[in-house]
Design a protein around this motif. Structure first.
Motif, PDB file in Angstrom:
ATOM      1  N   ASN A  36       0.761  -1.145   0.027  1.00 35.78           N
ATOM      2  CA  ASN A  36       0.049   0.101   0.150  1.00 35.78           C
ATOM      3  C   ASN A  36       0.656   1.236   0.217  1.00 35.78           C
ATOM      4  O   ASN A  36       0.295   2.382  -0.035  1.00 35.78           O
ATOM      5  N   ARG A  37       2.273   1.288  -0.091  1.00 35.65           N
ATOM      6  CA  ARG A  37       2.910   2.281  -0.152  1.00 35.65           C
ATOM      7  C   ARG A  37       2.639   3.332  -1.074  1.00 35.65           C
ATOM      8  O   ARG A  37       2.700   4.481  -0.563  1.00 35.65           O
ATOM      9  N   MET A  38       2.546   3.082  -2.440  1.00 33.46           N
ATOM     10  CA  MET A  38       2.397   3.820  -3.385  1.00 33.46           C
ATOM     11  C   MET A  38       0.833   4.734  -3.145  1.00 33.46           C
ATOM     12  O   MET A  38       0.857   5.770  -3.223  1.00 33.46           O
ATOM     13  N   PRO A  39      -0.127   4.056  -3.044  1.00 36.92           N
ATOM     14  CA  PRO A  39      -1.357   4.870  -2.779  1.00 36.92           C
ATOM     15  C   PRO A  39      -1.585   5.625  -1.528  1.00 36.92           C
ATOM     16  O   PRO A  39      -1.969   6.772  -1.711  1.00 36.92           O
ATOM     17  N   ILE A  40      -0.754   5.176  -0.672  1.00 35.39           N
ATOM     18  CA  ILE A  40      -1.017   5.923   0.647  1.00 35.39           C
ATOM     19  C   ILE A  40       0.011   7.293   0.273  1.00 35.39           C
ATOM     20  O   ILE A  40      -0.244   8.484   0.610  1.00 35.39           O
ATOM     21  N   CYS A  41       1.360   7.025  -0.177  1.00 36.99           N
ATOM     22  CA  CYS A  41       2.261   8.326  -0.334  1.00 36.99           C
ATOM     23  C   CYS A  41       1.566   9.060  -1.374  1.00 36.99           C
ATOM     24  O   CYS A  41       1.771  10.449  -1.391  1.00 36.99           O
ATOM     25  N   ASN A  42       0.785   8.538  -2.436  1.00 34.21           N
ATOM     26  CA  ASN A  42       0.243   9.295  -3.534  1.00 34.21           C
ATOM     27  C   ASN A  42      -0.790  10.359  -2.856  1.00 34.21           C
ATOM     28  O   ASN A  42      -0.995  11.351  -3.325  1.00 34.21           O
ATOM     29  N   PHE A  43      -1.614   9.450  -1.934  1.00 31.73           N
ATOM     30  CA  PHE A  43      -2.757  10.410  -1.222  1.00 31.73           C
ATOM     31  C   PHE A  43      -1.898  11.526  -0.569  1.00 31.73           C
ATOM     32  O   PHE A  43      -2.375  12.818  -0.388  1.00 31.73           O
ATOM     33  N   VAL A  44      -0.868  11.309   0.344  1.00 33.47           N
ATOM     34  CA  VAL A  44      -0.548  12.493   1.123  1.00 33.47           C
ATOM     35  C   VAL A  44       0.292  13.360   0.191  1.00 33.47           C
ATOM     36  O   VAL A  44      -0.101  14.732   0.762  1.00 33.47           O
ATOM     37  N   CYS A  45       0.610  13.196  -0.914  1.00 29.06           N
ATOM     38  CA  CYS A  45       1.268  14.051  -1.767  1.00 29.06           C
ATOM     39  C   CYS A  45       0.224  15.074  -2.287  1.00 29.06           C
ATOM     40  O   CYS A  45       0.399  16.171  -2.447  1.00 29.06           O
ATOM     41  N   ILE A  46      -0.964  14.414  -2.657  1.00 27.04           N
ATOM     42  CA  ILE A  46      -2.032  15.257  -3.081  1.00 27.04           C
ATOM     43  C   ILE A  46      -2.529  15.989  -1.844  1.00 27.04           C
ATOM     44  O   ILE A  46      -2.863  17.274  -2.251  1.00 27.04           O
ATOM     45  N   ILE A  47      -2.721  15.671  -0.844  1.00 32.28           N
ATOM     46  CA  ILE A  47      -3.224  16.552   0.252  1.00 32.28           C
ATOM     47  C   ILE A  47      -2.134  17.385   0.408  1.00 32.28           C
ATOM     48  O   ILE A  47      -2.567  18.850   0.729  1.00 32.28           O
ATOM     49  N   LEU A  48      -0.716  17.361   0.318  1.00 32.84           N
ATOM     50  CA  LEU A  48       0.129  18.525   0.855  1.00 32.84           C
ATOM     51  C   LEU A  48      -0.087  19.465  -0.555  1.00 32.84           C
ATOM     52  O   LEU A  48       0.329  20.835  -0.209  1.00 32.84           O
ATOM     53  N   LEU A  49      -0.148  19.100  -1.528  1.00 29.41           N
ATOM     54  CA  LEU A  49      -0.118  19.825  -2.790  1.00 29.41           C
ATOM     55  C   LEU A  49      -1.376  20.733  -2.563  1.00 29.41           C
ATOM     56  O   LEU A  49      -1.680  22.019  -3.084  1.00 29.41           O
ATOM     57  N   VAL A  50      -2.382  20.378  -2.195  1.00 28.10           N
ATOM     58  CA  VAL A  50      -4.050  21.017  -1.992  1.00 28.10           C
ATOM     59  C   VAL A  50      -3.446  21.953  -1.084  1.00 28.10           C
ATOM     60  O   VAL A  50      -3.937  23.163  -0.943  1.00 28.10           O
ATOM     61  N   ALA A  51      -2.989  21.729  -0.084  1.00 27.43           N
ATOM     62  CA  ALA A  51      -2.624  22.421   1.115  1.00 27.43           C
ATOM     63  C   ALA A  51      -1.590  23.643   0.578  1.00 27.43           C
ATOM     64  O   ALA A  51      -2.109  24.870   0.821  1.00 27.43           O
ATOM     65  N   ILE A  52      -0.571  23.638  -0.280  1.00 31.77           N
ATOM     66  CA  ILE A  52       0.034  24.486  -0.962  1.00 31.77           C
ATOM     67  C   ILE A  52      -0.594  25.451  -1.473  1.00 31.77           C
ATOM     68  O   ILE A  52      -0.677  26.623  -1.710  1.00 31.77           O
ATOM     69  N   ILE A  53      -1.676  24.822  -2.520  1.00 30.03           N
ATOM     70  CA  ILE A  53      -2.438  25.747  -3.458  1.00 30.03           C
ATOM     71  C   ILE A  53      -3.278  26.544  -2.513  1.00 30.03           C
ATOM     72  O   ILE A  53      -3.543  28.007  -2.757  1.00 30.03           O
ATOM     73  N   CYS A  54      -3.816  26.003  -1.544  1.00 29.13           N
ATOM     74  CA  CYS A  54      -4.973  26.952  -0.768  1.00 29.13           C
ATOM     75  C   CYS A  54      -4.155  28.146   0.150  1.00 29.13           C
ATOM     76  O   CYS A  54      -4.640  29.026   0.146  1.00 29.13           O
ATOM     77  N   ILE A  55      -2.932  27.705   0.525  1.00 27.41           N
ATOM     78  CA  ILE A  55      -1.992  28.917   1.314  1.00 27.41           C
ATOM     79  C   ILE A  55      -1.779  29.771   0.096  1.00 27.41           C
ATOM     80  O   ILE A  55      -1.952  31.347   0.386  1.00 27.41           O
TER      81      ILE A  55
END
Length: 208
Positions: free
Chosen positions: A6-25
């Motif tokens: 499950n490494r890839m889906p978990i890490c991909n999800f974390v990346c997207i959450i972080l990127l969304v946070a960057i965009i919101c900021i």
């Protein structure tokens, strides 16, 4: 073995959450503080205004951000000596050196586009390597922009005109680095986790 699988889906999800946070900021949080001249009761008055990166990116000609863009376009905004050691405003060819709003907008737009594509590919196939690749690219763009971009990282000498928020800049750099880390771990973490998982499995067999 579950973490390996499950490494890839978990890490991909974390990346997207972080990127969304960057965009919101970048869209919401005030990044620039500057003086602006507005008319109050028919009189021109200097006021302190603020702008997010997204605000000036998407609405550069609106009254709320026009003063900031005017500051950037001023001939003395970025110093009196250009990269060739000549007086500001000229290059080796003799052409005038001008502020280009794309210097500010492109990093934000690239990150936004890459985030969108990462999300789409993640929803299509969570174990795809594509979201990780796109996330790494977006993380590098973000971290590099907030470390080197002359318009995002303003020299203190411009404080009489425009001041950037160093805290927000640092947050963007940290989030960008984290995105790169999780993206690379999504792509190459198996080289670390697989041997560990095999050793644990072998040890469990011996103990059994």
């Amino acid at each position: 073995m579950s973490l390996v699988k499950n490494r890839m889906p978990i890490c991909n999800f974390v990346c997207i959450i972080l990127l969304v946070a960057i965009i919101c900021i970048q869209m919401i949080v005030p990044y620039y503080t500057y003086t602006d001249t507005v008319k109050i009761d028919g009189k021109k008055t200097d006021v302190i205004s603020q702008s997010s990166i997204g605000g000036v990116t998407w609405f550069p000609r609106e009254d709320a951000y026009e003063g900031l863009v005017d500051h950037f376009k001023s001939n003395d905004m970025f110093g009196k000596i250009n990269k060739y050691g000549e007086p500001y405003g000229k290059t080796q060819s003799g052409a005038k050196e001008k502020f280009n709003l794309s210097e500010l907008t492109y990093p934000h737009l690239y990150t936004l586009i890459l985030t969108g594509f990462s999300l789409v590919f993640f929803l299509m196939k969570r174990k795809s390597f594509v979201p990780a690749v796109l996330s790494v690219a977006a993380g590098i763009i973000t971290a590099n922009a907030f470390l080197t971009n002359r318009i995002l990282v303003l020299d203190p000498a411009f404080a009489n005109r425009v001041v950037h928020n160093p805290t927000v800049a640092t947050i963007n750099v940290v989030l960008g680095i984290l995105v790169v880390f999780f993206g690379l771990f999504s792509l190459f973490g198996g080289f670390i986790l697989n041997p560990i998982a095999k050793k644990k499995a072998a040890k469990a067999e011996v103990q059994a």
